[in-house]
Design an enzyme around this catalytic site. Structure first.
Site, PDB file in Angstrom:
ATOM      1  N   LYS A 165       2.056 -15.266   3.070  1.00 26.98           N
ATOM      2  CA  LYS A 165       2.277 -16.042   1.840  1.00 26.98           C
ATOM      3  C   LYS A 165       3.770 -16.366   1.800  1.00 26.98           C
ATOM      4  O   LYS A 165       4.481 -16.041   0.848  1.00 26.98           O
ATOM      5  CB  LYS A 165       1.810 -15.209   0.624  1.00 26.98           C
ATOM      6  CG  LYS A 165       1.816 -15.945  -0.692  1.00 26.98           C
ATOM      7  CD  LYS A 165       0.739 -17.015  -0.826  1.00 26.98           C
ATOM      8  CE  LYS A 165       0.904 -17.779  -2.118  1.00 26.98           C
ATOM      9  NZ  LYS A 165       0.050 -18.982  -2.199  1.00 26.98           N
ATOM     10  N   ASP A 184     -12.991  -7.987   3.929  1.00 28.85           N
ATOM     11  CA  ASP A 184     -14.219  -7.891   3.120  1.00 28.85           C
ATOM     12  C   ASP A 184     -14.879  -9.258   3.033  1.00 28.85           C
ATOM     13  O   ASP A 184     -16.094  -9.396   3.132  1.00 28.85           O
ATOM     14  CB  ASP A 184     -13.898  -7.397   1.699  1.00 28.85           C
ATOM     15  CG  ASP A 184     -14.112  -5.896   1.553  1.00 28.85           C
ATOM     16  OD1 ASP A 184     -13.940  -5.174   2.553  1.00 28.85           O
ATOM     17  OD2 ASP A 184     -14.441  -5.441   0.441  1.00 28.85           O
ATOM     18  N   ASP A 196      -4.075 -17.902   0.752  1.00 26.66           N
ATOM     19  CA  ASP A 196      -5.044 -18.582  -0.122  1.00 26.66           C
ATOM     20  C   ASP A 196      -5.850 -19.613   0.657  1.00 26.66           C
ATOM     21  O   ASP A 196      -7.072 -19.706   0.530  1.00 26.66           O
ATOM     22  CB  ASP A 196      -4.350 -19.207  -1.350  1.00 26.66           C
ATOM     23  CG  ASP A 196      -3.127 -20.046  -0.996  1.00 26.66           C
ATOM     24  OD1 ASP A 196      -2.654 -19.982   0.161  1.00 26.66           O
ATOM     25  OD2 ASP A 196      -2.623 -20.768  -1.882  1.00 26.66           O
ATOM     26  N   TYR A 231       0.822  -1.220   0.000  1.00 30.44           N
ATOM     27  CA  TYR A 231       0.000   0.000   0.000  1.00 30.44           C
ATOM     28  C   TYR A 231       0.854   1.266   0.000  1.00 30.44           C
ATOM     29  O   TYR A 231       0.509   2.256  -0.622  1.00 30.44           O
ATOM     30  CB  TYR A 231      -0.889   0.039   1.251  1.00 30.44           C
ATOM     31  CG  TYR A 231      -2.263  -0.524   1.040  1.00 30.44           C
ATOM     32  CD1 TYR A 231      -2.432  -1.862   0.717  1.00 30.44           C
ATOM     33  CD2 TYR A 231      -3.394   0.275   1.184  1.00 30.44           C
ATOM     34  CE1 TYR A 231      -3.691  -2.383   0.541  1.00 30.44           C
ATOM     35  CE2 TYR A 231      -4.663  -0.245   1.013  1.00 30.44           C
ATOM     36  CZ  TYR A 231      -4.809  -1.564   0.694  1.00 30.44           C
ATOM     37  OH  TYR A 231      -6.062  -2.080   0.521  1.00 30.44           O
ATOM     38  N   ASP A 236      -6.954  -6.433   3.872  1.00 29.75           N
ATOM     39  CA  ASP A 236      -7.991  -5.722   3.108  1.00 29.75           C
ATOM     40  C   ASP A 236      -8.947  -6.726   2.485  1.00 29.75           C
ATOM     41  O   ASP A 236     -10.165  -6.616   2.605  1.00 29.75           O
ATOM     42  CB  ASP A 236      -7.326  -4.870   2.022  1.00 29.75           C
ATOM     43  CG  ASP A 236      -8.347  -4.144   1.168  1.00 29.75           C
ATOM     44  OD1 ASP A 236      -9.275  -3.547   1.738  1.00 29.75           O
ATOM     45  OD2 ASP A 236      -8.229  -4.197  -0.072  1.00 29.75           O
TER      46      ASP A 236
HETATM   47  C1  IPM Z   1     -10.596  -0.444   3.407  1.00 33.36           C
HETATM   48  C2  IPM Z   1     -10.755   0.150   2.037  1.00 33.36           C
HETATM   49  C3  IPM Z   1      -9.513   0.995   1.758  1.00 33.36           C
HETATM   50  C4  IPM Z   1      -8.330   0.068   1.747  1.00 33.36           C
HETATM   51  C5  IPM Z   1      -9.627   1.804   0.453  1.00 33.36           C
HETATM   52  C6  IPM Z   1     -10.819   2.737   0.477  1.00 33.36           C
HETATM   53  C7  IPM Z   1      -8.370   2.572   0.170  1.00 33.36           C
HETATM   54  O1  IPM Z   1     -10.935  -0.844   1.100  1.00 33.36           O
HETATM   55  O2  IPM Z   1     -10.540   0.329   4.387  1.00 33.36           O
HETATM   56  O3  IPM Z   1     -10.541  -1.655   3.520  1.00 33.36           O
HETATM   57  O4  IPM Z   1      -8.022  -0.555   0.715  1.00 33.36           O
HETATM   58  O5  IPM Z   1      -7.687  -0.043   2.776  1.00 33.36           O
HETATM   59 MG    MG Z   2     -11.118  -2.792   1.889  1.00 26.38          MG
END
Ligand code: IPM
Ligand code: MG
Length: 347
Positions: free
Chosen positions: A186, A246, A218, A136, A242
């Site tokens: 990984k 999600d 993975d 990042y 990240d």
């Molecule tokens: C998160 C989001 C951010 C990230 C984006 C908005 C830059 O996806 O907070 O998970 O990738 O960290």
């Molecule tokens: Mg995210």
């Protein structure tokens, strides 16, 4: 106790407004709220997603309540001016290195998950994601190779001190839960991950009461849908965290309920819902503000040590859910303000 309120884009302002109403209703002595512009909204007003004035408000506050940033209509801008830079900039500038993303299925809401209810019902995990390093924040760019092909590149790296401090955060979180920590990397392919694993193992010597395991990312992605109940605390790097967070939130099925904290050394933190700016429903009063309200509870707990007030908010949200107050994301029809009212009534 100064809280910077950065509502941001899309549904950010709507959901943040409800969380602010809840905070104000608690009438906490010495609590002060200060608003600031971030994201696309800030870009339109001031020409930058994280204006100096906003950063100043953040620095002079004790915690940040954050809505959401993201605006597709600004995606053509150079990267440094895109809305997402607001949250990335705050993470870096304020040293918010530890991202706590709990994913827990609320009782009675197992059906919202796309997983089978008996599998989803067991989800109660916490992802501790490193937030200041990795690919990042490494050098990045595009270049033209000698043969004329364009190439994009991003540098992935972790220094041992960066791994060490997030490992400590992971072990401490595990100590406060069921004392199981799974480090995700990984290491079979990446040198960055091998160092990560070596350092996590070194740090583990200081936490003999925590059982440490390692998993490749993975496999972790697979296990998260196969048997998510087996996880307790996961510690991982920025990029893997990240993606997995999600995924974990979708396993729970109710992204409109999930809060998160991004913590610096000490008590400073930024608190935000896991969901994004949801431009498709923005401005319609449809968004579920519960994740932001629960983020405000996390804020009171982590930054100010106000456990009783935090628990009061969480109980009010749980009671509203139990009474069938559900937003569209949960298959219900309650609007933003109605949900805010319902939580307020149960505080
Ligand atoms: C998160 C989001 C951010 C990230 C984006 C908005 C830059 O996806 O907070 O998970 O990738 O960290
Ligand atoms: Mg995210």
């Amino acid at each position: 106790m100064r809280i910077a309120v950065f509502a941001g884009d899309g549904i950010g302002p709507e959901v943040t407004a409800e969380a602010v109403r809840v905070l104000e209703a608690l009438q906490i002595d010495g609590l002060e709220l200060v608003e600031g512009d971030v994201g696309g909204a800030a870009y339109r007003k001031h020409g930058h997603p994280l204006p100096a004035a906003t950063l100043e408000i953040a620095r002079s506050s004790d915690a940040i309540l954050f809505g959401a940033v993201g605006d597709f209509s600004l995606d053509h801008l150079e990267r440094a001016l895109r809305p997402e830079q607001a949250v990335l900039g705050l993470r870096k500038e304020l040293g918010l290195f530890a991202n706590l993303r709990p994913a827990t299925v609320f009782k009675g809401l197992e059906d919202l998950s796309t997983l089978r209810p008996e599998v989803a019902g067991k989800i109660d995990l916490l992802i501790v994601r490193e937030l200041n390093g990795d690919v990042y924040f490494g050098e990045k760019g595009t270049r033209t190779l000698e043969d004329g092909r364009r190439q994009g590149w991003d540098m992935m790296s972790y220094a041992e001190d960066e791994v060490r401090r997030i490992a400590h955060a992971g072990f401490k979180a595990a100590q406060g839960r069921s004392k199981k920590l799974c480090s995700v990397d990984k290491a079979n392919v990446l040198e960055t991950s091998q160092l990560w694993r070596d350092v996590v193992i070194e740090v583990s010597a200081e936490y003999p009461d925590v059982e440490l395991t390692h998993m490749y990312v993975d496999n972790a992605a697979m296990q998260l849908v196969k048997n998510p109940g087996a996880f307790d605390v996961i510690v991982t790097g920025n990029l893997f965290g990240d993606i997995l967070s999600d995924q974990a939130s979708m396993c729970v099925g109710s992204i409109g309920l999930l809060a998160s904290a991004s913590l610096a050394e000490g008590s400073f933190g930024l608190y935000e819902p896991i969901h994004g700016s949801a431009p498709d429903i923005a401005g319609k009063g449809l968004a579920n503000p519960m994740a932001t309200i629960l983020s405000a509870a996390m804020l009171l707990r982590h930054s100010f040590g106000l456990e009783a007030e935090a628990a009061r908010i969480e109980a009010a949200v749980a009671a509203a859910l139990a009474d069938g107050i559900k937003g569209g994301d949960l298959g219900g029809s309650a609007g933003t303000k109605e949900i805010g009212d319902a939580v307020l009534a149960r505080l």
